[in-house]
Design a protein around this motif. Structure first.
Motif, PDB file in Angstrom:
ATOM      1  N   ASP A 110       0.826  -1.208   0.000  1.00 16.37           N
ATOM      2  CA  ASP A 110       0.000   0.000   0.000  1.00 16.37           C
ATOM      3  C   ASP A 110       0.865   1.265   0.000  1.00 16.37           C
ATOM      4  OD1 ASP A 110      -2.855  -0.551  -0.119  1.00 16.37           O
ATOM      5  OD2 ASP A 110      -2.452  -1.846   1.604  1.00 16.37           O
ATOM      6  N   HIS A 111       0.342   2.303  -0.639  1.00 10.98           N
ATOM      7  CA  HIS A 111       1.072   3.568  -0.732  1.00 10.98           C
ATOM      8  C   HIS A 111       1.372   4.132   0.666  1.00 10.98           C
ATOM      9  CE1 HIS A 111       0.325   4.038  -5.071  1.00 10.98           C
ATOM     10  NE2 HIS A 111      -0.933   3.703  -4.854  1.00 10.98           N
ATOM     11  N   ASP A 112       2.653   4.279   0.985  1.00 11.38           N
ATOM     12  CA  ASP A 112       3.095   4.987   2.192  1.00 11.38           C
ATOM     13  C   ASP A 112       2.432   4.458   3.462  1.00 11.38           C
ATOM     14  OD1 ASP A 112       4.431   6.720   0.351  1.00 11.38           O
ATOM     15  OD2 ASP A 112       2.561   7.830   0.078  1.00 11.38           O
TER      16      ASP A 112
ATOM     17  N   VAL B 109       8.485   9.507  -8.141  1.00 12.06           N
ATOM     18  CA  VAL B 109       8.732   8.109  -8.467  1.00 12.06           C
ATOM     19  C   VAL B 109       8.331   7.260  -7.260  1.00 12.06           C
ATOM     20  CG1 VAL B 109      10.608   8.706 -10.051  1.00 12.06           C
ATOM     21  CG2 VAL B 109      11.148   8.052  -7.708  1.00 12.06           C
ATOM     22  N   HIS B 110       8.096   5.989  -7.511  1.00 15.77           N
ATOM     23  CA  HIS B 110       7.646   5.090  -6.441  1.00 15.77           C
ATOM     24  C   HIS B 110       8.697   4.017  -6.170  1.00 15.77           C
ATOM     25  CE1 HIS B 110       3.111   6.140  -7.084  1.00 15.77           C
ATOM     26  NE2 HIS B 110       3.778   7.082  -6.452  1.00 15.77           N
ATOM     27  N   VAL B 111       8.939   3.769  -4.903  1.00 10.83           N
ATOM     28  CA  VAL B 111       9.879   2.728  -4.503  1.00 10.83           C
ATOM     29  C   VAL B 111       9.112   1.691  -3.690  1.00 10.83           C
ATOM     30  CG1 VAL B 111      11.976   2.176  -3.225  1.00 10.83           C
ATOM     31  CG2 VAL B 111      11.832   4.327  -4.501  1.00 10.83           C
TER      32      VAL B 111
ATOM     33  N   VAL C 216      -5.090  10.069   1.690  1.00  8.08           N
ATOM     34  CA  VAL C 216      -5.923  10.541   0.583  1.00  8.08           C
ATOM     35  C   VAL C 216      -5.032  10.662  -0.643  1.00  8.08           C
ATOM     36  CG1 VAL C 216      -5.760  12.891   1.534  1.00  8.08           C
ATOM     37  CG2 VAL C 216      -7.430  12.401  -0.260  1.00  8.08           C
ATOM     38  N   SER C 217      -5.465  10.024  -1.718  1.00  7.63           N
ATOM     39  CA  SER C 217      -4.630   9.968  -2.915  1.00  7.63           C
ATOM     40  C   SER C 217      -5.407  10.512  -4.110  1.00  7.63           C
ATOM     41  CB  SER C 217      -4.175   8.535  -3.183  1.00  7.63           C
ATOM     42  OG  SER C 217      -5.124   7.846  -3.975  1.00  7.63           O
ATOM     43  N   ARG C 218      -4.688  10.672  -5.208  1.00  9.30           N
ATOM     44  CA  ARG C 218      -5.356  11.134  -6.426  1.00  9.30           C
ATOM     45  C   ARG C 218      -6.435  10.152  -6.861  1.00  9.30           C
ATOM     46  NH1 ARG C 218      -1.027  12.032 -10.791  1.00  9.30           N
ATOM     47  NH2 ARG C 218       0.119  10.500  -9.566  1.00  9.30           N
ATOM     48  N   THR C 219      -6.261   8.875  -6.537  1.00  3.78           N
ATOM     49  CA  THR C 219      -7.268   7.881  -6.893  1.00  3.78           C
ATOM     50  C   THR C 219      -8.618   8.228  -6.273  1.00  3.78           C
ATOM     51  OG1 THR C 219      -5.473   6.285  -6.814  1.00  3.78           O
ATOM     52  CG2 THR C 219      -7.690   5.398  -6.965  1.00  3.78           C
TER      53      THR C 219
ATOM     54  N   GLY D 276       8.891   2.328 -16.320  1.00  6.09           N
ATOM     55  CA  GLY D 276       8.375   2.775 -17.614  1.00  6.09           C
ATOM     56  C   GLY D 276       7.319   3.849 -17.525  1.00  6.09           C
ATOM     57  N   ARG D 277       6.793   4.082 -16.322  1.00  6.30           N
ATOM     58  CA  ARG D 277       5.726   5.078 -16.189  1.00  6.30           C
ATOM     59  C   ARG D 277       6.226   6.499 -16.032  1.00  6.30           C
ATOM     60  NH1 ARG D 277       0.867   3.180 -12.396  1.00  6.30           N
ATOM     61  NH2 ARG D 277       0.995   5.279 -11.583  1.00  6.30           N
ATOM     62  N   TYR D 278       7.515   6.663 -15.728  1.00  2.00           N
ATOM     63  CA  TYR D 278       7.976   8.011 -15.423  1.00  2.00           C
ATOM     64  C   TYR D 278       8.265   8.788 -16.688  1.00  2.00           C
ATOM     65  CZ  TYR D 278       8.448   5.419 -11.119  1.00  2.00           C
ATOM     66  OH  TYR D 278       8.185   4.603 -10.059  1.00  2.00           O
TER      67      TYR D 278
HETATM   68  P1  AMP Z   1      -0.964   9.670  -5.534  1.00  2.00           P
HETATM   69  O1  AMP Z   1      -0.064   8.716  -4.794  1.00  2.00           O
HETATM   70  O2  AMP Z   1      -1.948  10.363  -4.651  1.00  2.00           O
HETATM   71  O3  AMP Z   1      -0.210  10.616  -6.435  1.00  2.00           O
HETATM   72  O4  AMP Z   1      -1.861   8.776  -6.497  1.00  2.00           O
HETATM   73  C1  AMP Z   1      -1.236   7.919  -7.412  1.00  2.00           C
HETATM   74  C2  AMP Z   1      -2.213   6.842  -7.798  1.00  2.00           C
HETATM   75  O5  AMP Z   1      -3.094   7.317  -8.805  1.00  2.00           O
HETATM   76  C3  AMP Z   1      -1.522   5.661  -8.443  1.00  2.00           C
HETATM   77  O6  AMP Z   1      -1.025   4.782  -7.490  1.00  2.00           O
HETATM   78  C4  AMP Z   1      -2.651   5.037  -9.222  1.00  2.00           C
HETATM   79  O7  AMP Z   1      -3.446   4.265  -8.354  1.00  2.00           O
HETATM   80  C5  AMP Z   1      -3.446   6.242  -9.661  1.00  2.00           C
HETATM   81  N1  AMP Z   1      -3.105   6.632 -11.039  1.00  2.00           N
HETATM   82  C6  AMP Z   1      -2.149   7.470 -11.455  1.00  2.00           C
HETATM   83  N2  AMP Z   1      -2.151   7.573 -12.814  1.00  2.00           N
HETATM   84  C7  AMP Z   1      -3.134   6.755 -13.246  1.00  2.00           C
HETATM   85  C8  AMP Z   1      -3.654   6.398 -14.536  1.00  2.00           C
HETATM   86  N3  AMP Z   1      -3.165   6.921 -15.658  1.00  2.00           N
HETATM   87  N4  AMP Z   1      -4.679   5.523 -14.579  1.00  2.00           N
HETATM   88  C9  AMP Z   1      -5.193   4.998 -13.448  1.00  2.00           C
HETATM   89  N5  AMP Z   1      -4.757   5.287 -12.221  1.00  2.00           N
HETATM   90  C10 AMP Z   1      -3.743   6.148 -12.112  1.00  2.00           C
END
Ligand code: AMP
Ligand code: MN
Ligand code: MN
Ligand code: MN
Length: 277
Positions: free
Chosen positions: A38-40, A74-76, A132-135, A193-195
């Motif tokens: 899980d993120h952080d 970037v994510h580690v 809280v994330s962008r998701t 590859g996502r960066y």
């Molecule tokens: P954050 O850590 O708050 O910046 O949110 C990042 C999360 O947004 C990622 O782990 C993904 O779950 C989601 N996300 C980012 N880009 C995309 C994308 N193009 N399509 C779907 N989900 C994405």
């Protein structure tokens, strides 16, 4: 060959399934060893670990740390960490706490673009304290009819140059890797590859800096990678003596390209990351 999936999410960050449900799903799909990342956050690891015992599969405690590198996030992925390590847990908490202020700024940015109420809207989708994330914003933008689906959101909003994107200070590469090693874990550069590095030269620079900071492995297999990128990152790993990891980055039904356990075996000639934990 046992099947490994070393990258996925639960309701402890921005996934849709509980940690126990993620483990049960992985087991039912033929995964032999699962890492929850899980993120952080590591609050789901205890539940997932118990569920893995019940399901009779191997479990690797993990997390996915948000890091600044130059102008990019970037994510580690951390694998095999001790969830009780005080320095790591304090570090993760500091990253999570920063997310709340960032989310308020995301809300302000969307409001300035004519979309009010996004911060409160996103909070309704949050399933883990401070996380809280962008998701969560993306799910709200879909629910309110502003976007067709999550993919549509990340084309029009929340990304650099679009409404709802804000700069943010996470942590540094050496700091993140230091916390992971201090907790007995292995540091994996997630989905390279996502960066949007803007070319192979700067990708090499990122991987070199990751290696110099003590990074252990590249996530070679990821749903984010084309076949050409898999070959590219396999070469980067071999050249530097980095290990290779694999992960579906599963977030939940209907929201992910690949399901748990869907990736093929690692390309030949790579040292699997699990030989290091
Ligand atoms: P954050 O850590 O708050 O910046 O949110 C990042 C999360 O947004 C990622 O782990 C993904 O779950 C989601 N996300 C980012 N880009 C995309 C994308 N193009 N399509 C779907 N989900 C994405
Ligand atoms: Mn995510
Ligand atoms: Mn990621
Ligand atoms: Mn992820």
């Amino acid at each position: 060959m046992p099947r490994y999936d070393l990258h996925c999410h639960s309701t402890s960050s921005d996934g849709l399934l509980s940690p126990a449900a993620v483990v049960a799903r992985a087991a039912s799909r033929g995964v032999d060893v699962l890492a929850l990342t899980d993120h952080d956050d590591i609050s789901g690891l205890a539940e997932a670990s118990r569920a893995a015992v019940d399901a009779g599969i191997g479990f690797v405690p993990g997390s996915e740390l948000s890091v600044n590198w130059e102008d990019l996030t970037v994510h580690v992925v951390a694998l095999g960490i001790d969830p009780g390590d005080r320095t790591l847990t304090a570090g993760l908490r500091s990253i999570r706490e920063g997310r709340t202020g960032r989310a308020k700024r995301i809300g302000e940015s969307l409001a300035a673009a004519g979309i009010p109420g996004a911060y409160q809207g996103a909070l309704a989708f949050v399933t883990s304290e401070e996380l809280v994330s962008r998701t969560h914003f993306a799910r709200w933008l879909v629910e309110t009819g502003r976007c067709r689906d999550i993919g549509d959101v990340f084309k029009r909003y929340l990304v650099p140059g679009r409404p709802g994107y804000v700069e943010h200070e996470w942590t540094t590469l050496p700091q993140a890797i230091g916390w992971i090693h201090g907790a007995g874990g292995v540091a994996v550069l997630a989905h390279p590859g996502r960066y949007k590095v803007g070319g192979e030269r700067r990708m090499t620079q990122l991987i070199d800096e990751f290696t110099a900071a003590g990074g252990d492995a590249l996530e070679v297999l990821s749903p984010s990678h084309s076949a050409a990128q898999v070959a590219q990152f396999a070469t980067h790993a071999r050249l530097r003596g980095l290990a290779a990891s694999t992960g579906s980055d599963y977030h939940g039904p209907g929201e992910s390209w690949l399901d748990l356990g869907d990736l093929p075996p690692l390309p030949a000639g790579l040292e699997p990351v699990w030989s290091r934990f």
